[in-house]
Each structure stands twice: as structure tokens, then as C-alpha cells.
Design a protein around this motif. Sequence first.
Motif, mmCIF file in Angstrom:
data_model
loop_
_atom_site.group_PDB
_atom_site.id
_atom_site.type_symbol
_atom_site.label_atom_id
_atom_site.label_comp_id
_atom_site.label_asym_id
_atom_site.label_seq_id
_atom_site.Cartn_x
_atom_site.Cartn_y
_atom_site.Cartn_z
ATOM 1 N N GLN A 300 0.846 -0.964 -0.075
ATOM 2 C CA GLN A 300 0.199 0.100 -0.012
ATOM 3 C C GLN A 300 0.870 1.207 0.006
ATOM 4 O O GLN A 300 2.080 1.101 0.451
ATOM 5 N N ARG A 301 0.348 2.281 -0.254
ATOM 6 C CA ARG A 301 1.197 3.654 -0.419
ATOM 7 C C ARG A 301 0.701 4.646 0.793
ATOM 8 O O ARG A 301 -0.561 4.729 1.272
ATOM 9 N N ILE A 302 1.715 5.366 1.368
ATOM 10 C CA ILE A 302 1.531 6.253 2.219
ATOM 11 C C ILE A 302 1.964 7.526 1.605
ATOM 12 O O ILE A 302 2.892 7.821 1.134
ATOM 13 N N ASP A 303 0.995 8.439 1.991
ATOM 14 C CA ASP A 303 1.394 10.010 1.574
ATOM 15 C C ASP A 303 1.689 10.844 2.835
ATOM 16 O O ASP A 303 0.825 11.082 3.518
ATOM 17 N N PRO A 304 2.997 11.000 2.678
ATOM 18 C CA PRO A 304 3.486 11.897 3.930
ATOM 19 C C PRO A 304 2.675 13.071 4.263
ATOM 20 O O PRO A 304 2.657 13.244 5.407
ATOM 21 N N ASP A 305 2.545 13.800 3.020
ATOM 22 C CA ASP A 305 1.762 15.128 3.439
ATOM 23 C C ASP A 305 0.281 14.828 4.025
ATOM 24 O O ASP A 305 0.079 15.670 5.090
ATOM 25 N N GLN A 306 -0.382 13.742 3.689
ATOM 26 C CA GLN A 306 -1.478 13.531 4.306
ATOM 27 C C GLN A 306 -1.331 13.230 5.375
ATOM 28 O O GLN A 306 -2.265 13.314 6.305
ATOM 29 N N GLU A 307 -0.196 12.348 5.928
ATOM 30 C CA GLU A 307 0.057 11.712 7.286
ATOM 31 C C GLU A 307 -0.118 12.894 8.110
ATOM 32 O O GLU A 307 -0.444 12.972 9.318
ATOM 33 N N LEU A 308 0.942 14.062 7.617
ATOM 34 C CA LEU A 308 0.910 15.125 8.526
ATOM 35 C C LEU A 308 -0.566 15.753 8.849
ATOM 36 O O LEU A 308 -0.783 16.079 10.031
ATOM 37 N N ILE A 309 -1.370 15.680 7.902
ATOM 38 C CA ILE A 309 -2.663 16.162 8.075
ATOM 39 C C ILE A 309 -3.520 15.383 9.162
ATOM 40 O O ILE A 309 -4.011 15.932 10.042
#
Lengths: 576, 576
Positions: A300-309
Motif C-alpha cells: 500500500q502507499r503512504i502519502d507523507p503530506d496527508q499523514e501530517l494532516i
Amino acid sequence: MNLHSIARYLPILDWGRRYDRSSFGGDIVAALIVTIMLIPQSLAYALLAGLPPEAGIYASIAPILLYAVFGTSRALAVGPVAVVSLMTAAAVGNIAASGTAGYAAAAVTLALMSGAILLALGLFRLGFVANFLSHPVIAGFITASGILIAASQLRHLLGIQGEGNTLIEIVSALWPHLGEINPVTLCLGLSAMVFLFWVRKGLKPLLWRIGLGPRMADLVAKTGPVLAIVATTLVTWGLDLGAQGVAIVGEVPQSLPPLTLPSLRPELVRELALPALLISIIGFVESISVAQTLAAKKRQRIDPDQELIGLGAANIGAALTGGFPVTGGFSRSVVNYDAGAETPAAGAFTAVGLALAAVFLTPLIHYLPKATLAATIIVAVLSLVDFSILRRAWAFSRADFAAVSVTILLTLVMGVEVGVTAGVVTSVLVHLYKTSRPHIAVVGRMPGSEHYRNVLRHDVETQPQVLSLRVDESLYFPNARFLEDQLMRHAAEKPGLRDVVLMFAAVNDIDLSALESLEAINTRLRDAGVRLHLSEVKGPVMDRLKRSHFLDEMTGEVFLSQHAAICALSARETAA
Amino acid sequence: MNLHSIARYLPILDWGRRYDRSSFGGDIVAALIVTIMLIPQSLAYALLAGLPPEAGIYASIAPILLYAVFGTSRALAVGPVAVVSLMTAAAVGNIAASGTAGYAAAAVTLALMSGAILLALGLFRLGFVANFLSHPVIAGFITASGILIAASQLRHLLGIQGEGNTLIEIVSALWPHLGEINPVTLCLGLSAMVFLFWVRKGLKPLLWRIGLGPRMADLVAKTGPVLAIVATTLVTWGLDLGAQGVAIVGEVPQSLPPLTLPSLRPELVRELALPALLISIIGFVESISVAQTLAAKKRQRIDPDQELIGLGAANIGAALTGGFPVTGGFSRSVVNYDAGAETPAAGAFTAVGLALAAVFLTPLIHYLPKATLAATIIVAVLSLVDFSILRRAWAFSRADFAAVSVTILLTLVMGVEVGVTAGVVTSVLVHLYKTSRPHIAVVGRMPGSEHYRNVLRHDVETQPQVLSLRVDESLYFPNARFLEDQLMRHAAEKPGLRDVVLMFAAVNDIDLSALESLEAINTRLRDAGVRLHLSEVKGPVMDRLKRSHFLDEMTGEVFLSQHAAICALSARETAA
């Protein structure tokens, strides 16, 4: 804003639409297991953060729900974690005494600020700042924090006083009270600790032998802390050990998380600004590495910027419901993953479970000894302590070793905030120092090829009237003068010199200071009757040079390759 | 220690042994001219630093002598200079009010600390730290300081109150007093200013026309400040303008420099530590650029580390004799050089002249109006103001422009210390940001050559089963993850991919974080059935990689050149 761009900020719209009964089944089982697991962990990290035990449970409810809406990881479980709890204690401890109303109020303000910082970093897509925490610095910091955390819990294990933010403070605070050790507390705590270590090392093989599957054995082994809590609580209640001086958790309010409105007094905000920033970044780094490790297993893919949100929303949630700073934790996420969580809905079910626990189970932990919680913490964090990073860094490079050892040493003797800041600053300073004295090699042609290498390392061909220098660094202000000095020194050693070729294959950027140095070099060489040429200038650097007058003033030419330069200059020499 | 190594730290032993009558003649003439020049300048910069006028003369005597012994420049004249005096006023003004004994005491402590820092940097050969002040940052700082200095002198010119360390502070301090302007003071000051501007622009051509040689005309023109001082002092004395509210210098003690013992109270030292460091570095940068400019004209050599020792000694001398921080000044050094100084002995003679002036001439400046000194300062510093650096930086690179504009803006609105620190920090952050997102190019072969360039910029040959990537940056922690992401993205775009070749021609260094990223890349490519190769790995990087297990674990090979890699991989493909 169309649905696509809303979905970018609300990953729940993606997995929510495809949610089915099979996912529901997996999620509900995982939630049940994780809820049981999280209760002792939440209580323990609240103790570590210097807050009442219920704060740990509160900090696990709203954050989990909000992360389920905004986060991208399927398995990450958000809540209090060891290192962030320690950093919270260090930051808030500077403002108020543990146990006061001011302390809890500062903790929610810290969570709000940390949430706001994470949210801002995410919205402005600044997640890359976390890359400035290098792997060795993080490894060193986690190891040193583990030691600090274990040391900070000794007082609960021994039943004495002794608080502090650094190893020196803790040891010197414990020292005068060593005569007051409560033997019953120590017995309870040590038993719990020995049991928990045995659960980690010995229980799993035993379960296998009696026929449990490896996954089941793993999960049963993870309930160790729950067993320890139940057993020691029962013993303390049955033998009325509270009367013998064993510190117990005591009265815990039976309620859903309260609504809290964090104070934003300017001086409080000012004092918490740096800790909030550090907690945000450390928390983010810890969380994203857990999320990426688990995501990689299922591609699966993790989006670092969305993780920050997602983490920002979780922390703001913690701030509004009587919690403290939270992040994605390693152990709770692994349990979640192993228990078969399919979607973030598992987190939402866990939140419901914890809310029920907060309402119905809190009276049961009245007799829970603090020593048991301390034992849980110590056993958990000692697994984080790993000095092998020192050996690996030493073997690979002195620069990395310097950063790791500074981080470990300063975290232990000056506390978490100084330690992690010093680690980052040391890494950056070492990098700047190295780039300020770049490697500059005289190069010659590898016989029979068009390839040019260092004359000191390879058996290469050179010309008496041409000096070919390869500059092994981008040219910018710290090394602008250095290049000038080195080049003139090499030029002075070649009496018959007519041409200098600077091979720019490794020059990735050039700034105004370096341009001025190149202009000075060009002038000085021209005065000595020597032409200056460049070769293998990369596109971006060429674009930059064209924005100045340097190429017009340069006495020589720009050659596509070093070989083209040498061929052209040799041909001219022969013709002359 | 033999004579050679003593001589390294005592340049006087070198030029002193060869000193002859011709040098003596040149030096004594230069000293006479420079002494006359230095008196108004020393008085003015003492005023700027917030100190009594005699402090300026004291600060010019011992420092000149000590620099003559330890310095390497033949023409540099050490003493109070504009920017350092302004920084002194800013630093000491935070500790005591101007005119108090505590103010003068803090100034000598500042000089001592600055001297100690310079000496330490010199002895440990750390002169390279000055390179971190980039040319654009220095240019911006000097321009902004010039404006601040001119603004700070307006109150003397107008005869009103209004002190401050930033442009905003100065303007808002002057504003309420604008009704109290003293017209006589303003007249005197403006006349002096107009006269001084005319001397700069109009006097020299006039002197040429009446037949003076250009060098003589130059020197006469430089006595302008002396003429202004003599004329306005006479007018003030003759018309008794002091009674009409014109601020005059007043009583000046008639003595040799006093012996002062700087206080080293811990809290004073702590408060002055950062200002002392900034003053040392700014002073060193200013001094070394003057020294190098003058030395280049006579093909002499300046040793930066020895210069640090010379300036350190000079500042310690200033601290012990009632002075304040000093450095090599541009205008005084140029006068010294133009007047024909041959050796540092000229400086020693100047010191004697100034000592005589301190004893015999000080009564003559009793009636000197402060407005004249302010006019001298304003005219001198306005020549430093040059905004063209903004235009040049903008044209060349946004990064340099950011550093310059931050420096100018913050110096003006937040003061010298914040301004110069912010300039350095901005330069470093911009550099780190750029290196954290390196340029990564897919490369192919330039037809008919062994040279490989970017596929987007050149018409090159590529293979379907090989991906050649050129990484345009050293690999270290801020860009370790970025490389991983970019490489996997490029790899995903080539379905038939068998081999990835990373061309390391521009990779100058590699750290542990980047090594871990390379290991992760190797593993991920291996899982996808793709081999990872390296080419053009430079000696120092190869040495480093050999200290880890990476080369054993790597699925592919290390090729000497990109061309060798492509030839070998294509041959294998054909054979298969």
C-alpha cells in the motif's frame, strides 16, 4: 472543489466506499484485541507524561477517530507513545508541577500547538523537513530516550521520590531517597517486570509447543501487560497493599472524554513553541516509519503530506478532549496489523471500545499499583535501546558517528529537546564543514578511453601545458575561496601552463559567491597568460552561468566533455 | 621551537630584519598623514559607539602597535570602524546606558572577548568559518548597516534626542522631538556635510586643474574631515555657539591611554558572547578583504589564520587600554597605502603620533560640535550603501536574492545582530533545501562518443532494458528518501527493465542514511527482478562504500565509466 480534490484530503472517501462485510469482520476482531492491549499502554504513558491515568485513555479515543478520517495508513494506531510522552513531560514540567491543574492545561495546549504545526506542515506540503532528522540521529535519540524513560520510572518501581528530565537529574534526585525504598512495591514491580520479560522471550515458544499457531501465539503473548495488571491489581486489593505504602492509581473519574478548551496565553504559547515543534517532527518521523513499514508489507502507499494532516487532526482532537500529544505508535500499530485490521474502521471500533472502557472499567483499576505500570513501560522501552548504531556509524563514517554520539550524549545529560536539536545541528554542521573543503583532483585520461580520472589513483595520461582539475562539489559560498586557493596552488606547480580546464561533472549548483570566485580566477589566470576552460558543465549549471556575464569574459571555452577539451587544446598546441 | 616556527606567529621578524632607510622615509610620511586623518575618524566612531571621544583615540593606539607585530598585511590600518562601532553600540546598549561607567566597562569586556575569539580562531586555524558569510550577505549587511548608521547620526545633526538600534526604533524615537530641532546645530552640521560631499566629488578635479598630481590631490582631498573639524570648531568657539544649544565634545582628558582591566562577570560574559562572536567574524571579514585587496596590488600574501591572531592581539590591546572593538578599516587602510606606507612600522609611527595627539591636542577639540562628527560619519557611510547587489542577486539566482534581501530587511528592522545571523542562516537553509531535492537526470549516450547526457536536453541513445540515472548531488540524509522515491518512479515507467545504472559522477560523498536508502533500493529492485549497478564512482565514495557490506549485497556491478556499463550490459543482453 471537485470530489477528487476533496478525496485527496479525506482518504476515508476512498476506502469507505468499498467497505464490505469481510473487512468489517477483520476490523471488529482487531478492534477488540487492540482495545484490551491499549488500556494498560494508555494508562502507563499517561503516568510517563506526568498526567492522571484517564488522560491516557482520553488521548486514545478522539485521535484514533480523527486519524481514521484523515490518515492514509490502513493499520496505524494513533495514541500516546513512549518518546512523545517523555517529551511532553519534559516540556510541560518546565511550566507547572505534575498533578496540578496547570500541568494538565499546558499538556492540552501542547497537543493543540503540535496539531497545528503538523496540519500546517501537511497543508503546505512541507513533510520533507522530517528528512533532516537523519537515520543515525533518530536511532541515537530513540536509544537515549529509552534509557531516560526507564530511569524516570525507577521511582515508581522503588516506591520513592525522584523526578528529573536528564539522567543526571534523575540519578541525583533518586540518590537521597534510596533508604526509603518500599519493599512491597519493589517486589510487586520486579515480579511484574520478570513476568513481562518472560512473556516476551519464553511464552511464545511455550504456546507453540502446546499447539497454538504462530499468529495466535503472538497475540496471546501481547496480552502479557493485561495479565500483569489484572494479577497485581487483584493482589493489591486482596492483601490491601495500599495500606502498606504501595502507590496505587486510586480514584479515576468514570466518564467519556471531557471537552477541553486549550489556553492560548501568549507566554504559554511562546514557552511551548520549540517543544511543540520538536514533538511534531519526532512524532511524525516515528509515525511515518511505522506506517511505511506496515504499508510495504501489503504494497500500500503512504502519502507523507496527508499523514501530517491526519496526525495534526489527531493531536487537535487530543487537545479538545483532555488528552496530550499523540502519534502513530509502533507496538500498538503492530498489534492492530497482526490482529487483522483491514481499514481505518478498525481504529474507529477501537475508539468505541476505549470509550466504553472509560465509562465502565475505570473503577476496576482503583487498586492498580503504579509499579506495575512502571514495569510495563520499562520492559517496553528497553527493547528500544540499541547501541549498535554507534558501532555501525563508527565503521562507516566519522561524521555520522559524531552526530549519533552527540545525540545520545546530550539527550542523556541535557534532555530530549537539547539532544535531538544538537543531533540535527551537528549533522548539518558536519555536512557544511565537509562541503567547505571539497575534494579537488588533478585528472588525466585513462589510456585507450575517453574517461578522465584522478592522477593519484589511476595510471593516466596528462599534458604539460594543460591542467585538468575535477571539482568534487557544488560551488557555493563556504567553498568559493577554497577553490580559488587550491586552483592557484596547482597552477603555480606547472611552469609551462597554457590552459586550465575545470571539469564540472560534479558541480551541481553554483551561487553568486562562487561566480565571483570564478571571475577572480579567470582574471588572475589571464594576468598570468593562462586561459580558463570549463568542461562537462551540466544543464542547470550552464543555465545559471548564462544569467551572468561570466561566459563572455572567460578567456577560454566551454567543452561538452573533458575528452573534447583535451583533444581541441592538444590540436591547437600542435598547430602552434 | 626554532626561529622559523616563531616567525610564523611573528611576521615582524620577517620584514623587521630587512628594514632600511628608504622604507623608513615612506613609513614616516604615511604615518604623519594617517595620524591627521585618523583623529576625526577616531572621534566620530567613538561617538557612533556611544563612548566618549577619547576612547576612539585610545582604541587606535595599542591595536595599531600590536597589529604591527602580529599582522601580515603591510598596509592595513587597525582601529575603530563604522560597522563594528555600530555593532558595539547595539551590544553594549543592551547592558548599560550610554555615558555611564558600566557602558565603557562593557565595551572593554566586549573588546577582550572579541580578541579572545579571534585569537582562538587563529590558533586553531579556523579562519574558514568566515567563508560562511557569503559575498551577497556581506554586501547586503554593509548596505543596511550604512543606512542604520546614517540614521543613528541624524539626532546629532538635528540637535535632538532619539536613539535606537533599528530603523523603526530610531525613527519613532526621533519623531516626537522633531519640533525641538536646533537650527544652529542643523546649519553647522549641514554645512559640514555639504562641504564634505563637495570635497569627495568636486575638490579633486579642482586640485588637478591647479596643477597638483593625482596622488597629491587625492591626499589633500582626504584631509577634508580635518578641515571641516577645524573650521566648525573655530566658528563654535568664536561665536560661542555652545551657549546657543550646539552640543560640543567638551572636556576631554589629556592623557595617554589608561590601563583598563575588563570585567569578566559571568552574566556580562554570557550576554556579550553572541555579539562578541558576530563582531569578531564581521570584523575579520571586513579586515581580510581590505588586506587582500591591498596585498594583491603589490603581489604580497595575506595569511588568514595569522590575520586572526593579529586582530585578536589588537582587540585585546584595545580592551586593556580603554578602547572598544577594532578591526582593519577600509578608508584608513587606503589612506595608509596611498600615503606610501611600506611596512607595518608606518602603523607604529601612527600610534606614536596619536599618543602625542591624545596628550597635547585634546584641549583643542573642546569646542568641536558633535554635529560635525555626525556629518563626517554620514558622508563616510553613505558611500557604503549600494543596493545594486539586490539586482545582481535577483538576476543570478533566487537563492542569493533571498539571502541578501533577508539580510538587508532584518538588519534594518531588527538590528545588526539579528540581520547578519538571519543572512547566514538563510543562505544555509536555502542550500540545504536545494540539496534535499537534487536534480536527477535520465541519461543516454551522445551519438559517436563515450559521453552520456540528460535525455531531456540532448538527442541521445538509450536502451529499453537499461535505466541510466545521473544523480546530481552528494547523497546524504536530507535527500536519501528523495532518491529512493525518484528512482522507483522512473523504474516503474520502464516495463521491460532489467538493469538500473546509477551514474555517480556527481556524488561526492555518501552518509549512513544514504547508504541505508541504497540498501532499500537494492532490495526493492531485487524483489522486482532488476539489478542495480553503479558507474563512475569516485575514489573517496568508493573508499566509503567499501567500509560497509553494501557492495557485497548489491545485485549488480560497479563500472569504471557509464560507457563501460552500457557496453557490458548490452553485450550480455545480446548473448542472452
